[in-house]
Design a protein around this motif. Structure first.
Motif, PDB file in Angstrom:
ATOM      1  N   LYS A   1      -4.364   6.118  -3.711  1.00  0.00           N
ATOM      2  CA  LYS A   1      -4.477   4.958  -4.606  1.00  0.00           C
ATOM      3  C   LYS A   1      -5.177   5.345  -5.899  1.00  0.00           C
ATOM      4  O   LYS A   1      -4.718   5.006  -7.009  1.00  0.00           O
ATOM      5  CB  LYS A   1      -5.238   3.829  -3.905  1.00  0.00           C
TER       6      LYS A   1
ATOM      7  N   TYR B   1       2.755   7.302   7.598  1.00  0.00           N
ATOM      8  CA  TYR B   1       1.894   6.562   6.668  1.00  0.00           C
ATOM      9  C   TYR B   1       2.210   5.070   6.624  1.00  0.00           C
ATOM     10  O   TYR B   1       1.658   4.343   5.815  1.00  0.00           O
ATOM     11  CB  TYR B   1       1.997   7.191   5.274  1.00  0.00           C
TER      12      TYR B   1
ATOM     13  N   HIS C   1      -4.821   7.412   2.314  1.00  0.00           N
ATOM     14  CA  HIS C   1      -4.391   6.215   1.576  1.00  0.00           C
ATOM     15  C   HIS C   1      -5.314   5.942   0.385  1.00  0.00           C
ATOM     16  O   HIS C   1      -4.853   5.634  -0.716  1.00  0.00           O
ATOM     17  CB  HIS C   1      -4.369   5.003   2.511  1.00  0.00           C
TER      18      HIS C   1
ATOM     19  N   ILE D   1       1.176   5.440  -2.325  1.00  0.00           N
ATOM     20  CA  ILE D   1       1.298   6.644  -1.493  1.00  0.00           C
ATOM     21  C   ILE D   1       2.466   7.505  -1.974  1.00  0.00           C
ATOM     22  O   ILE D   1       2.333   8.711  -2.216  1.00  0.00           O
ATOM     23  CB  ILE D   1       1.505   6.255  -0.012  1.00  0.00           C
TER      24      ILE D   1
ATOM     25  N   ASP E   1       0.822  -1.209   0.000  1.00  0.00           N
ATOM     26  CA  ASP E   1       0.000   0.000   0.000  1.00  0.00           C
ATOM     27  C   ASP E   1       0.862   1.268   0.000  1.00  0.00           C
ATOM     28  O   ASP E   1       0.373   2.356  -0.316  1.00  0.00           O
ATOM     29  CB  ASP E   1      -0.914   0.032   1.226  1.00  0.00           C
TER      30      ASP E   1
END
Length: 464
Positions: free
Chosen positions: A156, A214, A152, A26, A22
């Motif tokens: 994306k 993050y 987040h 970012i 993930d």
């Protein structure tokens, strides 16, 4: 979606979620904006041709991202924001020194990003720049208020959209007429090259004060290697791509800097509105990072003196005040953007690099990532109020950088001797590491051996 309830406190295991992958969108998305393009234009403005500009951008990004991604690894391990972890090096009160400087960096980037976005909005809507700045501040405030999960999700979607549109733009840009000699390794200027490498390194280091913010919600058993490489690859690919495009555009379109967003969108012809939307969205997305980071830093600064719980209402008030200040600075600072931005990039590097050196030496070399999170929040804990070793190393390194500085507002004597080559970043990287490591190593060894010696003496006394 609810407003994030956590601020600077530890994220417990039952609230951890997500995967290391993930982190790629970012940090890829964080670089897909026109501020990165402008940074890529700076080597050309300093006098390098495209060959040497691209070389400087790639080298600087590859080197700077090592430190950025190394900070990212700290998030899952410790479960706390990046800057509050600085208390373990500087002390609970001492950490306010780098925190204050980081706040300045957040506000500076917010101002530069907002000014570029406001200019772009002005190209498509008949609204004054001041109102554009206010609008941008309001939107960023709302997203930062909801926090981690929304950021987040937004990144994306933005990364996916920007990938498609910037792929098309890359094809268009490299079809533009560029003199062939621009791609030859000729007319090398060492001073301009080192300055350009420094710009690319500093660009990556600018993420260091909040990169772990993050990754701190990731499960604690997330492999450090995955956290590192997803962060590293995302930021390097995004930054190099945008900076190289910025350098090419500066050569191909002589007036590119006059209206960055407008010139960029014009390449799409009748589809220019798509580029306008992406540019504005990109600036909003990266500015959310700056507001979110400023919020974390302000809470970290005040928390040792006033213990309080960060409720959604408290979060709202803090972010509102920060947004008001940042937006006000943008309104006041409308003017010569290029000179402001170039000076700002150089100026912040002189403070960021010594901080990152001390932080990483402490985390990876001295403590191997083992910290007492409880003591980080305790004014009377093991890390103390002020660690004078870290404070001295930080301040002394900044002073030592001065003779090596080459900026438009000042050139140090050693930089003059080196024909303008700026090596302040190298001083800021290696000197604080040495000034911090050796005395801190002795202090840590002493704190271990003295209790052991006292315990042995007591045991012998009891036996006798």
């Amino acid at each position: 979606m609810k407003v994030e309830t956590r601020s600077i406190e530890y994220v417990p295991a039952d609230e951890r979620h997500g995967k290391a992958k993930d982190l790629f969108p970012i940090w890829f998305g964080a670089n897909m904006n026109i501020t990165t393009l402008v940074s890529g234009s700076l080597p050309i403005m300093l006098g390098l041709n495209l060959f040497w500009s691209v070389a400087a951008i790639i080298i600087g990004a590859l080197v700077g991202a090592i430190f950025m991604a190394s900070h990212s690894v700290q998030g899952p391990k410790l479960g706390i924001p990046q800057m509050i972890q600085s208390r373990a090096q500087f002390g609970v009160i001492g950490a306010i020194i780098p925190l204050f400087l980081v706040m300045f960096i957040y506000l500076g980037f917010f101002a530069s990003n907002t000014l570029l976005a406001a200019q772009t909005i002005g190209d498509i809507l008949p609204i004054g720049q001041t109102w554009n700045i206010i609008f941008i501040g309001a939107v960023c405030f709302v997203v930062a208020l909801y926090g981690y999960d929304l950021i987040h999700k937004v990144q994306k979607w933005f990364s996916a959209a920007s990938l498609v549109i910037f792929l098309i733009m890359t094809y268009i840009v490299f079809k533009l007429p560029v003199p062939a000699e621009q791609w030859l390794p000729s007319e090398f200027d060492l001073s301009a090259f080192l300055l350009s490498v420094s710009i690319a390194v500093t660009w990556q280091l600018s993420y260091a004060p909040y990169v772990a913010d993050y990754s701190r919600y990731l499960p604690s058993d997330t492999p450090p290697s995955k956290t590192f490489w997803y962060s590293y690859s995302g930021t390097v690919i995004g930054a190099v791509w945008m900076m190289v495009l910025g350098a090419v555009l500066t050569i191909a379109i002589p007036s590119f800097f006059d209206n960055t967003g407008g010139n960029l969108a014009a390449l799409y012809g009748s589809f220019a509105i798509l580029m306008y939307i992406l540019i504005i969205f990109g600036q909003l997305a990266i500015n959310v990072f700056n507001l979110y980071g400023a919020f974390m830093s302000s809470i970290t600064t005040i928390e040792p003196f006033f213990k309080f719980r960060v409720t959604p209402k408290v979060r709202f008030m803090f972010l509102l005040v920060i947004t008001f200040i940042a937006t006000g600075l943008c309104i006041v600072g409308q003017g010569n953007f290029l000179e402001f931005f170039l000076n700002f990039i150089f100026f912040m590097s002189y403070f960021l690099i010594p901080w990152t050196s001390i932080n990483l030496v402490d985390y990876y070399v001295l403590r191997s990532g083992e910290y007492s999170v409880k003591d980080i929040f305790d004014l009377n804990g093991k890390y103390g109020k002020v660690n004078w070793i870290a404070t001295f190393a930080f301040v002394a390194s900044i002073i030592a950088e001065i003779p090596f500085v080459n900026a438009s507002f000042y050139m140090g004597p050693i930089a003059k001797m080196l024909n303008g080559a700026d090596l302040a970043w190298a001083v800021g990287l290696f000197l604080p590491a040495a000034l911090y490591y050796f005395p801190m190593k002795r202090k840590m060894n002493y704190s271990i051996t003295v209790p052991e010696a006292n315990g042995l003496a007591i045991k012998k006394a009891e036996e006798s």
